[in-house]
Design a protein around this motif. Structure first.
Motif, PDB file in Angstrom:
ATOM      1  N   GLY A  39      32.592  18.926  37.255  1.00 30.97           N
ATOM      2  CA  GLY A  39      31.187  18.698  36.922  1.00 30.97           C
ATOM      3  C   GLY A  39      31.050  17.324  36.301  1.00 30.97           C
ATOM      4  O   GLY A  39      31.739  16.995  35.325  1.00 30.97           O
ATOM      5  N   SER A  62      25.946  22.885  31.858  1.00 32.25           N
ATOM      6  CA  SER A  62      27.296  23.363  32.102  1.00 32.25           C
ATOM      7  C   SER A  62      27.368  23.969  33.502  1.00 32.25           C
ATOM      8  O   SER A  62      26.345  24.049  34.210  1.00 32.25           O
ATOM      9  CB  SER A  62      27.695  24.404  31.048  1.00 32.25           C
ATOM     10  OG  SER A  62      29.060  24.768  31.198  1.00 32.25           O
ATOM     11  N   PHE A  63      28.603  24.397  33.869  1.00 35.88           N
ATOM     12  CA  PHE A  63      28.769  25.059  35.166  1.00 35.88           C
ATOM     13  C   PHE A  63      29.899  26.061  35.072  1.00 35.88           C
ATOM     14  O   PHE A  63      30.760  25.994  34.193  1.00 35.88           O
ATOM     15  CB  PHE A  63      29.016  24.035  36.277  1.00 35.88           C
ATOM     16  CG  PHE A  63      30.363  23.359  36.221  1.00 35.88           C
ATOM     17  CD1 PHE A  63      31.409  23.748  37.056  1.00 35.88           C
ATOM     18  CD2 PHE A  63      30.597  22.315  35.319  1.00 35.88           C
ATOM     19  CE1 PHE A  63      32.640  23.125  37.004  1.00 35.88           C
ATOM     20  CE2 PHE A  63      31.824  21.687  35.262  1.00 35.88           C
ATOM     21  CZ  PHE A  63      32.851  22.090  36.103  1.00 35.88           C
ATOM     22  N   PHE A  64      29.884  27.028  35.987  1.00 35.74           N
ATOM     23  CA  PHE A  64      30.927  28.048  36.062  1.00 35.74           C
ATOM     24  C   PHE A  64      31.348  28.205  37.511  1.00 35.74           C
ATOM     25  O   PHE A  64      30.499  28.239  38.411  1.00 35.74           O
ATOM     26  CB  PHE A  64      30.413  29.383  35.521  1.00 35.74           C
ATOM     27  CG  PHE A  64      31.331  30.534  35.780  1.00 35.74           C
ATOM     28  CD1 PHE A  64      32.526  30.668  35.070  1.00 35.74           C
ATOM     29  CD2 PHE A  64      31.028  31.493  36.734  1.00 35.74           C
ATOM     30  CE1 PHE A  64      33.386  31.726  35.313  1.00 35.74           C
ATOM     31  CE2 PHE A  64      31.874  32.549  36.995  1.00 35.74           C
ATOM     32  CZ  PHE A  64      33.060  32.669  36.277  1.00 35.74           C
ATOM     33  N   PRO A 117      33.708  23.033  32.263  1.00 38.27           N
ATOM     34  CA  PRO A 117      33.160  24.282  32.801  1.00 38.27           C
ATOM     35  C   PRO A 117      33.108  25.375  31.744  1.00 38.27           C
ATOM     36  O   PRO A 117      33.872  25.371  30.776  1.00 38.27           O
ATOM     37  CB  PRO A 117      34.142  24.632  33.923  1.00 38.27           C
ATOM     38  CG  PRO A 117      35.428  24.016  33.498  1.00 38.27           C
ATOM     39  CD  PRO A 117      35.072  22.762  32.749  1.00 38.27           C
ATOM     40  N   VAL A 120      29.494  28.429  42.881  1.00 41.38           N
ATOM     41  CA  VAL A 120      29.339  27.672  41.647  1.00 41.38           C
ATOM     42  C   VAL A 120      27.982  27.999  41.044  1.00 41.38           C
ATOM     43  O   VAL A 120      26.971  28.054  41.752  1.00 41.38           O
ATOM     44  CB  VAL A 120      29.449  26.150  41.907  1.00 41.38           C
ATOM     45  CG1 VAL A 120      29.074  25.363  40.650  1.00 41.38           C
ATOM     46  CG2 VAL A 120      30.861  25.795  42.339  1.00 41.38           C
TER      47      VAL A 120
END
Length: 815
Positions: free
Chosen positions: A673, A697-699, A683, A707
């Motif tokens: 990211g 944010s990201f997962f 993440p 994603v």
């Protein structure tokens, strides 16, 4: 005694013959070196050919009986603007059997010829209005200023009631001023003033038909049996006409207009004249720039004034004409004024009668359907016209029609009034500004798609319209872009009807609704379309819209959210707070060799879905900006144009601390990211941790190869780039990471003696550090550096390895 009588007869015959003698075929020629004068009525002339100068002197009443008049490079002068012809002169078309049909019963001006006809005009009122109703028991008429109307002058008085009885009457005595006894007229005339709740008074119009110069068919002939025309060719010189009465001219079945004007010099004009009982179109202009002003047209057939019929010719000025029809023709395609080039001035005309299919029409020439009409917008002038249909039989007639001209400059339509039509205004082109528009008793006030409407009244005071009546109908095929403000709507079944997709640039405010059964009707609208309103114009008694910006959507809209306010329970239409939305922008790239910022338009297809609802938006265009409710969850799916996507950019613009969660499929293993400047975003450990985060944010759900991204605005907008370390040439990454020592070491085989460079760069391609540069004495390139020195845990860097003519690029990461 007998001899004296014979001498008198001989002198009479001589004085009846013009200076230029006529031959046996009754052809009179004025040669180029001659100046000939006429001061009395000649005997019949089959053909009058003027190559020199022919002047008619103003000494007595004169009748000229002709088959045709051909002004071939010469001049025909009857009066001048300064000294108009004060006696009466009539030019009558008579039989002309021995001449070619093309030249019969015509006045032709060509080869720089000059036609100058000037009866008394500026000294007399051409047309005006009554101040009061004229009832059968009324003894006095109140006019709005009359000047120099004479005994035996013929005038036309219009009616504004449903029987549309417009009458020609004769004056029994001369008068000036503004008041006159009804006994001045040859017959009584009963009309009424049309009053719309004191908003507008349409008083009867009065027009003068009699002028000192008259052109028509000989009284001994039946007008319908003879076709007549004035033809001003493109080679003509100056043509100036004023104070002329054109009567019973034209062609049967409308095969040719009464006046065909093709090409003109500057300052040519037709003004202060009258046209009565023409058999065809009155005036057709092409490739001209002439003034048609202050004329009266009454009881004619065909379109009255036509401009630029080939699409050529601009700056014609059609100003202050009174146009009156006296019969109803439901199948007619006629217009009061028609133009096929939009750059004309059409101002202050009064178009009255039941006959017209359209009052004023702008029609797109077939040979110029793909043309761009982008001249100076000041050349388009349509203002101050009254268009009034006297009949209650509206059928499909339209007050103003503007077809789909392609143009970028805005065109303004100002201060026009349209009364009693099926459609008031039908506009098919974009970039139209409709200002100070008045629509009364039209079944539909306005039909358009991309109109800017301001300061308008759309009223149906009589409440006599059909159940399908609509004040504003926005239903064009293209994207609707209305901007509407300062409008009063009263007496309609539907106030504003919307059928089609609305562009984000639409705007509605300051709309006052009177007695309207349904303020707003929405149908066939895209799930992403909305009305943008800036006030509470669409509030109802039971459902108030708060002041401030809002959007209006149906319940099945993609833009509906639980906090929207119901304003129409029957049709389930809602008002939603504009501040509860943001703009989601999607862009793509294809790896390190094709940077994200340079490749925003790589989608073949694209779908956006609310995760909680079965509402899907499918888009096959390259524009990926979506106006959506904030604090919600969405799923993206897409297909590329052939290559795989290696990075997806997601930008969120909305109010501070608003959020949205976006998920999309992403099949790659090494996922990062990034911020736009290359900074790394760590993440989240789980989807729940992502939703609870108060930052972007990201997962990565590796099992589902999906994603999830959370956007959280701290400065009105934020952006994340999801990036995958994918090499299109499948080479192994030429470095190793030692996390304990915090170093990265490069080792790559090569031929001894090869010129080699190894550089570290930021996301924008700027060199941060040069590790190797020069000819290598070993069979490999080796280099190392400390991770902390280049801040690799916080920002993404790239290496660029050049070996001879080969270049290898890739990301550097330390997480």
């Amino acid at each position: 005694m007998k001899e004296k009588f014979l001498l008198f007869i001989l002198l009479l015959i001589l004085f009846s013959i013009p200076v230029q003698a006529q031959n046996r075929n009754n052809v009179m020629r004025v040669e180029s070196w001659e100046t000939v004068t006429i001061d009395r009525s000649p005997r019949h002339i089959d053909s009058l050919i003027v190559k020199g100068t022919l002047i008619v002197r103003d000494r007595r009443n004169i009748n000229i009986s002709v088959g045709n008049i051909i002004i071939d490079g010469g001049t025909l002068q009857i009066g001048t603007p300064e000294n108009p012809f004060r006696n009466k002169i009539a030019i009558y078309f008579n039989s002309l059997e021995d001449f070619p049909a093309a030249n019969r019963h015509r006045i032709i001006v060509k080869n720089n010829g000059t036609l100058s006809l000037h009866g008394i005009s500026g000294e007399k009122t051409t047309w005006t209005q009554l101040k009061n109703d004229l009832a059968y028991d009324s003894n006095t008429l109140q006019f709005k200023n009359i000047t120099n109307w004479q005994r035996d002058d013929e005038i036309v008085i219009t009616s504004v009631n449903d029987n549309f009885k417009n009458e020609k009457v004769k004056l029994l005595s001369a008068f000036n001023g503004d008041a006159v006894s009804k006994t001045t007229f040859q017959q009584a005339h009963a009309v009424k003033t049309l009053n719309f709740k004191e908003k507008i008074n349409i008083s009867p119009f009065v027009g003068l038909l009699t002028h000192t110069i008259k052109i028509g068919v000989h009284p001994n002939l039946i007008p319908n049996q003879i076709n007549t025309q004035i033809l001003i060719e493109d080679t003509a010189g100056n043509v100036t006409l004023s104070g002329v009465n054109f009567e019973n001219i034209g062609t049967s079945r409308n095969t040719a207009p009464a006046i065909k004007w093709t090409g003109s010099k500057r300052n040519n004009y037709l003004k202060n004249s009258s046209f009565y009982q023409l058999k065809s179109d009155a005036v057709v202009l092409d490739q001209t720039s002439v003034l048609i002003s202050n004329n009266v047209f009454f009881s004619n057939n065909g379109t009255v004034i036509s401009c630029s019929m080939s699409g050529n010719g601009t700056n014609n000025q059609i100003i202050n004409n009174l146009i009156i029809y006296n019969d109803y023709n439901n199948d007619s395609n006629e217009s009061g004024i028609k133009t096929m080039n939009p750059f004309q001035t059409i101002r202050g005309n009064q178009i009255i009668g039941p006959r017209f299919s359209s009052g004023i029409s702008y029609l797109l020439p077939r040979n110029k359907k793909n043309a761009l009409w982008d001249e100076d917008s000041d050349k388009f002038r349509l203002e101050g016209n009254l268009i009034y249909n006297q009949s209650s039989l509206k059928s499909s007639n339209t007050g103003i029609i503007i077809e789909k001209f392609s143009h970028n400059q805005p065109w303004e339509i100002k201060n026009n009034t349209i009364v009693n039509y099926a459609k008031g205004v039908n506009i098919d082109t974009d970039e139209i500004r409709l200002n100070q528009f008045k629509s009364y008793n039209n079944t539909t006030g306005i039909i358009s798609g991309s109109i800017h409407l301001s300061n308008a009244e759309i009223l149906n005071p009589d409440k006599r319209l059909s159940v399908q009546s609509k004040a504003i109908d926005l239903n064009k095929i293209s994207e609707l872009k209305p901007v509407i403000s300062g409008v009063t709507i009263d007496g309609y079944e539907i106030g504003i009807n919307i059928e089609g997709n609305l562009a984000p640039s639409n705007s509605f405010k300051e709309i006052i609704f009177g007695e309207v059964k349904k303020k707003l009707n929405i149908s066939k609208i895209d799930v992403m379309s909305y009305l943008k309103v800036a006030d509470n114009s669409f509030s109802t008694k039971d459902n108030e819209i708060a002041s401030g910006e809002a959007i209006i959507v149906p319940e099945n809209s993609f833009l509906y959210y639980d906090g929207c306010t119901l304003i129409d329970p029957v049709n389930k239409i809602y008002s939603c707070d504009f501040d509860e939305y943001g703009i989601l922008s999607i862009s793509t790239g294809k790896g390190i060799n094709r940077l994200l910022e340079n490749h925003p338009n790589n989608f073949k297809s694209f779908s956006l879905k609310k995760r909680a609802l079965d509402i899907n938006v499918i888009d096959t265009t390259n524009k990926k900006d979506f106006f959506i409710p904030q604090n919600d969850e969405y799923a993206l799916s897409f297909e590329s144009d052939g290559d795989s996507f290696f990075d997806i950019g997601i930008e969120w613009t909305s109010k501070l601390q608003s959020t949205t969660v976006i998920s999309f499929p992403y099949p790659y293993d090494k996922v990062f990211g990034l911020r736009p400047f290359g900074g790394l975003i760590l993440p989240s450990e789980s989807i729940q941790a992502l939703k609870n985060a108060n930052e972007i944010s990201f997962f990565i759900d590796r099992s589902r190869k999906e994603v999830f991204v959370k956007l959280f605005n701290r400065q009105n907008h934020d952006k994340i780039i999801i990036y995958a370390d994918v090499h299109q040439n499948n080479d192994e990454t030429p470095y190793t990471i030692n996390k304990k020592k915090k170093t990265i070491a490069f080792a790559y085989p090569l031929q001894k003696g090869t010129f080699t460079t190894l550089k570290v760069k930021d996301i924008n391609g700027n060199t941060i550090k040069t590790l190797v540069e020069g000819v290598q004495r070993k069979k490999s390139v080796e280099a190392s550096f400390n991770i902390d020195q280049l801040n690799l845990k916080r920002e993404l860097r790239f290496f660029e390895l050049t070996i001879g003519d080969k270049i290898y690029r890739g990301p550097l990461y330390a997480n």
